[in-house]
Design a protein around this motif. Structure first.
Motif, PDB file in Angstrom:
ATOM      1  N   GLU A 130       1.154  -0.937  -0.150  1.00  0.00           N
ATOM      2  CA  GLU A 130      -0.137   0.519  -0.087  1.00  0.00           C
ATOM      3  C   GLU A 130       1.057   1.128   0.310  1.00  0.00           C
ATOM      4  O   GLU A 130       0.562   1.529  -0.233  1.00  0.00           O
ATOM      5  N   SER A 131       1.693   1.261   0.622  1.00  0.00           N
ATOM      6  CA  SER A 131       3.307   2.068   0.567  1.00  0.00           C
ATOM      7  C   SER A 131       3.865   2.742  -0.709  1.00  0.00           C
ATOM      8  O   SER A 131       4.092   3.833  -1.153  1.00  0.00           O
ATOM      9  N   ALA A 132       3.384   1.494  -1.547  1.00  0.00           N
ATOM     10  CA  ALA A 132       3.615   1.753  -3.115  1.00  0.00           C
ATOM     11  C   ALA A 132       2.499   2.048  -4.202  1.00  0.00           C
ATOM     12  O   ALA A 132       2.453   1.647  -5.238  1.00  0.00           O
ATOM     13  N   SER A 133       1.835   3.223  -3.536  1.00  0.00           N
ATOM     14  CA  SER A 133       0.487   3.751  -4.429  1.00  0.00           C
ATOM     15  C   SER A 133       0.497   5.111  -4.814  1.00  0.00           C
ATOM     16  O   SER A 133      -0.179   6.041  -4.577  1.00  0.00           O
ATOM     17  N   GLY A 134       1.281   5.256  -5.460  1.00  0.00           N
ATOM     18  CA  GLY A 134       1.619   6.825  -6.706  1.00  0.00           C
ATOM     19  C   GLY A 134       0.668   6.468  -7.732  1.00  0.00           C
ATOM     20  O   GLY A 134      -0.064   5.391  -8.335  1.00  0.00           O
ATOM     21  N   ASN A 135       0.829   7.655  -8.424  1.00  0.00           N
ATOM     22  CA  ASN A 135      -0.045   7.705  -9.661  1.00  0.00           C
ATOM     23  C   ASN A 135       0.431   7.000 -11.133  1.00  0.00           C
ATOM     24  O   ASN A 135      -0.423   7.994 -11.979  1.00  0.00           O
ATOM     25  N   ARG A 237      -6.716  17.892  -3.394  1.00  0.00           N
ATOM     26  CA  ARG A 237      -5.454  18.381  -3.721  1.00  0.00           C
ATOM     27  C   ARG A 237      -4.570  17.543  -4.147  1.00  0.00           C
ATOM     28  O   ARG A 237      -4.973  16.426  -5.170  1.00  0.00           O
ATOM     29  N   GLY A 238      -3.517  17.422  -4.973  1.00  0.00           N
ATOM     30  CA  GLY A 238      -2.685  17.319  -6.396  1.00  0.00           C
ATOM     31  C   GLY A 238      -1.488  16.891  -5.722  1.00  0.00           C
ATOM     32  O   GLY A 238      -0.733  16.973  -6.750  1.00  0.00           O
ATOM     33  N   SER A 239      -1.654  15.559  -5.054  1.00  0.00           N
ATOM     34  CA  SER A 239      -0.740  14.772  -4.518  1.00  0.00           C
ATOM     35  C   SER A 239      -0.307  13.902  -5.460  1.00  0.00           C
ATOM     36  O   SER A 239      -1.172  13.446  -6.171  1.00  0.00           O
ATOM     37  N   GLY A 240       1.078  12.797  -5.371  1.00  0.00           N
ATOM     38  CA  GLY A 240       0.824  12.057  -6.386  1.00  0.00           C
ATOM     39  C   GLY A 240       0.256  10.428  -5.072  1.00  0.00           C
ATOM     40  O   GLY A 240       0.776   9.510  -6.497  1.00  0.00           O
ATOM     41  N   GLU A 244      -5.357  10.528  -3.936  1.00  0.00           N
ATOM     42  CA  GLU A 244      -5.801  12.549  -4.250  1.00  0.00           C
ATOM     43  C   GLU A 244      -5.728  12.541  -5.604  1.00  0.00           C
ATOM     44  O   GLU A 244      -6.403  13.387  -6.021  1.00  0.00           O
ATOM     45  N   SER A 245      -4.976  11.705  -6.523  1.00  0.00           N
ATOM     46  CA  SER A 245      -4.354  12.318  -7.968  1.00  0.00           C
ATOM     47  C   SER A 245      -6.412  12.057  -8.610  1.00  0.00           C
ATOM     48  O   SER A 245      -6.327  12.915  -8.910  1.00  0.00           O
ATOM     49  N   LEU A 246      -6.730  10.743  -8.454  1.00  0.00           N
ATOM     50  CA  LEU A 246      -8.088  10.830  -8.848  1.00  0.00           C
ATOM     51  C   LEU A 246      -8.793  11.704  -9.103  1.00  0.00           C
ATOM     52  O   LEU A 246     -10.190  12.139  -9.247  1.00  0.00           O
ATOM     53  N   GLU A 247      -9.074  11.513  -7.471  1.00  0.00           N
ATOM     54  CA  GLU A 247     -10.504  13.026  -7.271  1.00  0.00           C
ATOM     55  C   GLU A 247      -9.854  14.371  -7.384  1.00  0.00           C
ATOM     56  O   GLU A 247     -10.733  14.786  -7.198  1.00  0.00           O
ATOM     57  N   ASN A 268      -3.533  23.947 -11.658  1.00  0.00           N
ATOM     58  CA  ASN A 268      -3.174  25.333 -10.768  1.00  0.00           C
ATOM     59  C   ASN A 268      -3.238  25.174  -9.700  1.00  0.00           C
ATOM     60  O   ASN A 268      -3.290  24.935  -8.889  1.00  0.00           O
ATOM     61  N   LEU A 269      -3.030  23.330  -9.450  1.00  0.00           N
ATOM     62  CA  LEU A 269      -3.516  22.623  -7.963  1.00  0.00           C
ATOM     63  C   LEU A 269      -2.044  22.329  -7.273  1.00  0.00           C
ATOM     64  O   LEU A 269      -1.951  22.667  -6.411  1.00  0.00           O
ATOM     65  N   GLY A 270      -1.590  22.434  -8.228  1.00  0.00           N
ATOM     66  CA  GLY A 270       0.349  22.982  -7.953  1.00  0.00           C
ATOM     67  C   GLY A 270       0.448  21.308  -7.585  1.00  0.00           C
ATOM     68  O   GLY A 270       0.141  20.453  -8.068  1.00  0.00           O
ATOM     69  N   GLU A 271       1.470  21.011  -6.472  1.00  0.00           N
ATOM     70  CA  GLU A 271       2.097  19.191  -6.568  1.00  0.00           C
ATOM     71  C   GLU A 271       3.086  18.716  -7.657  1.00  0.00           C
ATOM     72  O   GLU A 271       2.783  18.999  -8.679  1.00  0.00           O
ATOM     73  N   ASP A 272       1.905  17.613  -7.401  1.00  0.00           N
ATOM     74  CA  ASP A 272       2.389  16.833  -9.263  1.00  0.00           C
ATOM     75  C   ASP A 272       1.443  17.346  -9.803  1.00  0.00           C
ATOM     76  O   ASP A 272       0.840  16.696 -10.782  1.00  0.00           O
TER      77      ASP A 272
END
Length: 321
Positions: A130-135, A237-240, A244-247, A268-272
């Protein structure tokens, strides 16, 4: 929904739009990648600079990996080892890159491709934790839906399975697999001319069918059920993180009046920002079609020849693969 209902020309326009939209969103977000929202002038078009010092209109790993996936689907059919081989070629030689070098790669992707290079088993190369759940697998997904849109709606279960399998190569966590299952069927439905509100509804019938075959991860189910409708930045949030990326991409897309407004909201959410833009661009392109992408955004993309070559392969009849 049949091709007749979607209109043959419109279906092609939307299939093309999903890949072009991915690249547009990626290129728009590239200059503000990893910047906190509110710390940069709002993005209104392509700009140069950013973390990788790119020229305006140049794109990053999101598009590079999508082009590698498209090339694999067109040339090798469904073959996960071939998909991994082409990603590895990008990583090691800069193939499929906008400037001939691999300048941007996620940690999970880099690690997974390193495992594939040694073990040569793409189904076992992605980290299932689960810790490797990037986008990194949703960002490149459009070619799967473009190539296999004919599976929707009658064989939607098979379509969702292909989406999940495409993730295994680099991202094998339950979050990532569920996100790819969901996004693949949504993209295909939009390409087929599906009503946006209906496709994004909690009670959408294909969503129910897929969940019955294999329940979605609860966090992805929450997003598919419309969590983004109840939130606004900074809760969006535009996180990785893939959830949150899908959302964030769905938040930017679900009620936007135009393609342009959707992708600009996303970046314009920035981050990723490049990846949120790429995911939103897939959705917006599949819904509005390439014809509704403003000419400056389409024509301002770098290396359009590479994108056109990928589309030629994806849109060719399957027997030509």
């Amino acid at each position: 929904m049949s091709d007749t209902n979607a209109g043959g020309g419109r279906l092609t326009d939307r299939r093309r739009g999903a890949l072009v939209g991915l690249a547009v969103g990626d290129a728009l977000g590239a200059a503000v990648e990893f910047r906190r929202p509110g710390t940069f002038p709002p993005v209104v078009g392509y700009r140069d600079g950013g973390l990788h010092d790119l020229n305006a209109g140049e794109w990053t790993d999101d598009t590079s990996m999508a082009l590698a996936l498209a090339d694999s689907l067109a040339r090798a059919g469904w073959n996960l080892d071939d998909q991994a081989d082409r990603y590895l070629k990008w990583l090691r030689t800069g193939a499929y890159s906008v400037n001939g070098r691999c300048f941007d790669v996620g940690v999970a992707t880099n690690d997974a491709l390193g495992r594939f290079e040694v073990g040569r088993d793409a189904r076992a190369s992605g980290d299932p934790s689960e810790s490797a759940s990037g986008n990194g697998s949703i960002m490149r997904l459009a070619p799967v839906a473009i190539r296999h849109v004919g599976l929707f709606p009658d064989r939607v279960e098979e379509l969702a399975r292909l989406g999940a399998e495409s993730s295994l190569v680099t991202h094998a966590s339950p979050h990532c697999l569920s996100a790819c299952r969901y996004l693949t069927i949504v993209l295909a439905a939009l390409m087929r001319g599906g009503d946006r509100a209906e496709v994004l509804a909690r009670d959408w019938e294909p969503l129910r069918r897929i969940d019955e075959v294999e329940p979605f991860h609860p966090l992805i189910w929450d997003v598919a059920s419309g969590s983004y409708r109840r939130k606004a930045p900074p809760a969006i949030r535009g996180s990785g993180w893939v959830v949150e990326s899908l959302e964030a991409a769905l938040w930017a897309f679900h009620d936007a009046p135009t393609f342009e407004e959707a992708v600009l909201r996303a970046v314009n959410l920035g981050e990723d920002a490049d990846t949120i833009g790429a995911v939103c661009g897939q959705l917006a392109g599949a819904y509005w079609g390439e014809s509704q992408i403003p000419p400056p955004l389409r024509q301002g993309l770098a290396r359009l020849d590479m994108i056109e070559a990928a589309l030629d392969g994806l849109l060719a009849p399957p027997h030509a693969s």
